[in-house]
Design a protein around this motif. Sequence first.
Motif, PDB file in Angstrom:
ATOM      1  N   GLU A 402       0.838  -1.202   0.000  1.00  0.00           N
ATOM      2  CA  GLU A 402       0.000   0.000   0.000  1.00  0.00           C
ATOM      3  C   GLU A 402       0.871   1.250   0.000  1.00  0.00           C
ATOM      4  O   GLU A 402       0.616   2.214  -0.699  1.00  0.00           O
ATOM      5  N   ARG A 405       2.531   2.094  -3.256  1.00  0.00           N
ATOM      6  CA  ARG A 405       1.531   2.466  -4.245  1.00  0.00           C
ATOM      7  C   ARG A 405       1.071   3.907  -4.060  1.00  0.00           C
ATOM      8  O   ARG A 405       0.667   4.571  -5.010  1.00  0.00           O
TER       9      ARG A 405
ATOM     10  N   VAL B  21     -12.482  -5.793  -7.643  1.00  0.00           N
ATOM     11  CA  VAL B  21     -11.652  -5.619  -8.837  1.00  0.00           C
ATOM     12  C   VAL B  21     -10.812  -6.874  -9.044  1.00  0.00           C
ATOM     13  O   VAL B  21     -10.067  -7.277  -8.142  1.00  0.00           O
ATOM     14  N   ALA B  23      -7.840  -7.895 -10.326  1.00  0.00           N
ATOM     15  CA  ALA B  23      -6.608  -7.289 -10.821  1.00  0.00           C
ATOM     16  C   ALA B  23      -5.733  -8.307 -11.540  1.00  0.00           C
ATOM     17  O   ALA B  23      -4.996  -7.959 -12.458  1.00  0.00           O
ATOM     18  N   GLY B  44      -3.759   0.017 -15.191  1.00  0.00           N
ATOM     19  CA  GLY B  44      -4.807  -0.756 -14.522  1.00  0.00           C
ATOM     20  C   GLY B  44      -4.845  -2.204 -14.966  1.00  0.00           C
ATOM     21  O   GLY B  44      -5.711  -2.969 -14.550  1.00  0.00           O
ATOM     22  N   LYS B  47      -0.054  -4.740 -13.694  1.00  0.00           N
ATOM     23  CA  LYS B  47       1.406  -4.869 -13.668  1.00  0.00           C
ATOM     24  C   LYS B  47       1.946  -4.744 -12.242  1.00  0.00           C
ATOM     25  O   LYS B  47       2.712  -5.597 -11.777  1.00  0.00           O
ATOM     26  N   THR B  48       1.551  -3.656 -11.569  1.00  0.00           N
ATOM     27  CA  THR B  48       2.040  -3.439 -10.210  1.00  0.00           C
ATOM     28  C   THR B  48       1.580  -4.563  -9.286  1.00  0.00           C
ATOM     29  O   THR B  48       2.364  -5.087  -8.475  1.00  0.00           O
ATOM     30  N   GLU B 170       7.977   0.275 -13.072  1.00  0.00           N
ATOM     31  CA  GLU B 170       8.062   1.537 -13.802  1.00  0.00           C
ATOM     32  C   GLU B 170       9.277   2.365 -13.397  1.00  0.00           C
ATOM     33  O   GLU B 170       9.135   3.504 -12.979  1.00  0.00           O
TER      34      GLU B 170
END
Lengths: 407, 231
Positions: A402, A405, B21, B23, B44, B47-48, B170
Amino acid sequence: MKLIIIIAWRNIWRNRRRSIIMITAITVGLWGGLFAASFSHGLLEQRFETSIEQHISHMQIHHPDFIRDQAIEHQIHDWAEIYDMLSADGEIKAFSGRTILSGMLSSANLTRGVRIMGINPELEAQTTGISNHLVSGTYFAEEIANQILVGKKLAEKTKLQERSRLVLTFQDQDGELVSAAFRVAGIYQTANSVFDESHIFVLQSDLQSILDEQIIINEIALLAKDAEAIPQIRDTYQELFPANTFRTWNEIATELSYLIEMARVMITIILIIILLALGFGLVNTMLMSVFERTRELGMLLSVGMNKTRVFLMILFETAFLSLLGTLGGILLSVGFIYLTSKRGIDLASVGGDSMEAFGFSTVVYPSLSINLYFTLIILVIITAILTTIYPALKATRLSPAEAVRDQ
Amino acid sequence: MKTVIKTTNLSKVYKDSVVPVHALKNVNLEFSQGEFTAIVGPSGSGKTTFLNIIGGLDKPTDGHVIIDGVDIATMKESQLFDFRLRHIGFVFQAYNLIPVLTALENVSFIMLLQKQSKQEMEKRARAMLEQVGLGDKINERPGRLSGGQQQRVAVARALASKPDFVLADEPTANLDTESAFNLLDIMARLNKEENITLIFSTHDQRVIERARRVITLVDGAVDKDEYFERA
Ligand SMILES: Nc1ncnc2c1ncn2[C@@H]1O[C@H](COP(=O)(O)OP(=O)(O)OP(=O)(O)O)[C@@H](O)[C@H]1O
Ligand SMILES: [Mg+2]
C-alpha cells in the motif's frame, strides 16, 4: 543497530526547523517547570530553616496538656532534672527553658494580647540567638528589673520605643490577674513578623518575683549537635521523663512540613502537566513526520528493513528530540538556578514585601533537590517512551504494498 | 535453464472497493535464471499487482508463487521480510533512496541489513556505482542527484546484494527519454554481466525493446508472452 541510529539522527535534521522548534519547546517547558519548582522549593526551604533556627529549635519539651491548652499550670515539673541531664549530655548543643504566659500589653496608646516568654537570657541566646536579632537597644544587659524585649512589628503597631514604659497583665496560677510595669530594653526582629508581633521576652526571674512562686518552666527548646540524631535523642529522653511530651521539629511544625509536602506534590503535578503538553506536541510532530514519509517507509519495509528496525528508527528519532530538549532544559535550569541561588531573587523589587508577613524571606534563593531531578528524569523517560510508541507503531502498521503504491 | 520464479493460477481480487476488482486472473508464468523481462500493458492492467505479489509485498487471493522451489504465499509476514531482504532486489518509480544517506551508503544499505562484512560490502558498493556510471558521486546525497542518477543508484543498490532477481516497477516513469534509455541500457548490461534475473514493468513503448522477453497483460490476464533476439 548502528545504522538505524545514524539514519534516525540524520532524519531529525531533515526538517530542521520543525525539530528545532520541538527541542526548544521541550527546553523552555522544562526550564519553566524546573524554575518554578526550584523557586518554591528554595522559598520553603529557607522558611523551614529560619523557623528551626529562630523559633522552633530541634526539639521541644512540654507538659502533655500544654500543647492543647497553653495555660500556666501545665508545667514541666521535673525541669531541674531535665536541665541536669541536658547540660551533661554531649549530644546537646544548647537548650532554653521558658515560662510562657498569655497576657495583655498596655502602652500609653493601646492594649494588645501577647505571649510572654519568660527566659533565662543566657540559655535563650545560645538556643535561638534572639540576642543577635536586636534592631535597637540592649539584651537584658544591666542589673535592672522588669526589662522587656518587643518585636519590631509590635513596636511599630503600639508606637513603643526603646525605654518606653508599658504594663503587662496576666493571670497567676490561681487565676488572679496580676499587673506589672516594664520598660523596653530592646527591639528585635526575626524573619517571621507574625511571631514578632505577638511574642515579647522578659526575664524568668522577674516573672518569678511578680508571681511570688518557684521558677515555672512551660517549655524547653533544645538544639542537638547533629540534627540527624534528633529522633533517637527524643526517644531516649521520652523514656526517662515520661511525664512530659518530647516533640521533634517536624512534629511541631506540622503545617510547615505539610506545606513542603504539598509544594512537592504541586511541583510534580505542574511538571506532569508540562510533560503531557510536550508529549502531545512530540506525538504530533512525529506523526506528521511518519505520515510525510509513508512512501519512503514503504520502500524500507519492502526492501527488507523489518518492522522492528522501522520501529526502532522512529523510536530513536523521538528519543533524540526529547533527549536534546531535556538536556537543554536541565542545563538551562541548572545554570539559571545556580546563578540565582547565589545572588537570590529579591521579591521586594517586584512588590513581594507582603511575603514577609507570612514568615517568608523577601530574597528567595532558588534551589532544587537532587530528588526532584531524578523524579523529572524518570517522568521524562516515561513520557518519551509513551509518546514514541504511538508514532512508531503507526509506522510499522504500514503495508509495504500500500505504502509504495501511495503515489 | 533454472526456473527462478513460477506462478500457478495466480489471481488477485481487491474486495475493499465498491465493486470487487479482478486485478489478476489465472496468471501462469515462469521466469528463468538470467532473463530480462518487460511486463507491459495499459494502466490498470495489473502490472504493479503482479510485481507486488511475486515480490512478496502482497498476497494473492488464489494460486501460488514458487521462488526457488518455495511457495512464498505460505510464508508468515516476518519470514517474508527476511526473504525479501535476502532474495529480491527492488527498484520503484520514485522514493527509492534514503535521503539522509550518501549514494555509497544507500547502495551498501541492503548489504548492511544482511550483515555482510564491511570491506567486501564497500568494495562491492563502489564497484556497482562505477558500473552505473556514478563513480564520481559516491558521497553525494540523493537530493543532489538528478532523477536519472537517483534511479541508477537504486539499480546499483538492488543488484549489489546479488539477489535471485530484481523487480522494477516503472523505473523510468519519471525520467526523460535519454535518462530512460540510459537506465535501461545499464539494466540490460548488468543483467548480462551479473546474470541476475530482471523483471520490469512499463507502459513506455520506447524502452520495451530493450527487453528480451515482453509479457503483455490485459485486464489482469496474460495476453501475449513474446521472446526477442537482441544484440
Ligand atoms: N489497493 C487496491 N484496492 C482496490 N483496487 C486496487 C488496489 N490496488 C490496485 N487496484 C486496482 O487493481 C487494478 C490493477 O492495478 P495495478 O496497479 O496493478 O495496475 P497497473 O497495471 O500497475 O497500472 P498502472 O500502469 O497505472 O500503474 C486496477 O484496476 C486498480 O484500480
Ligand atoms: Mg503500476
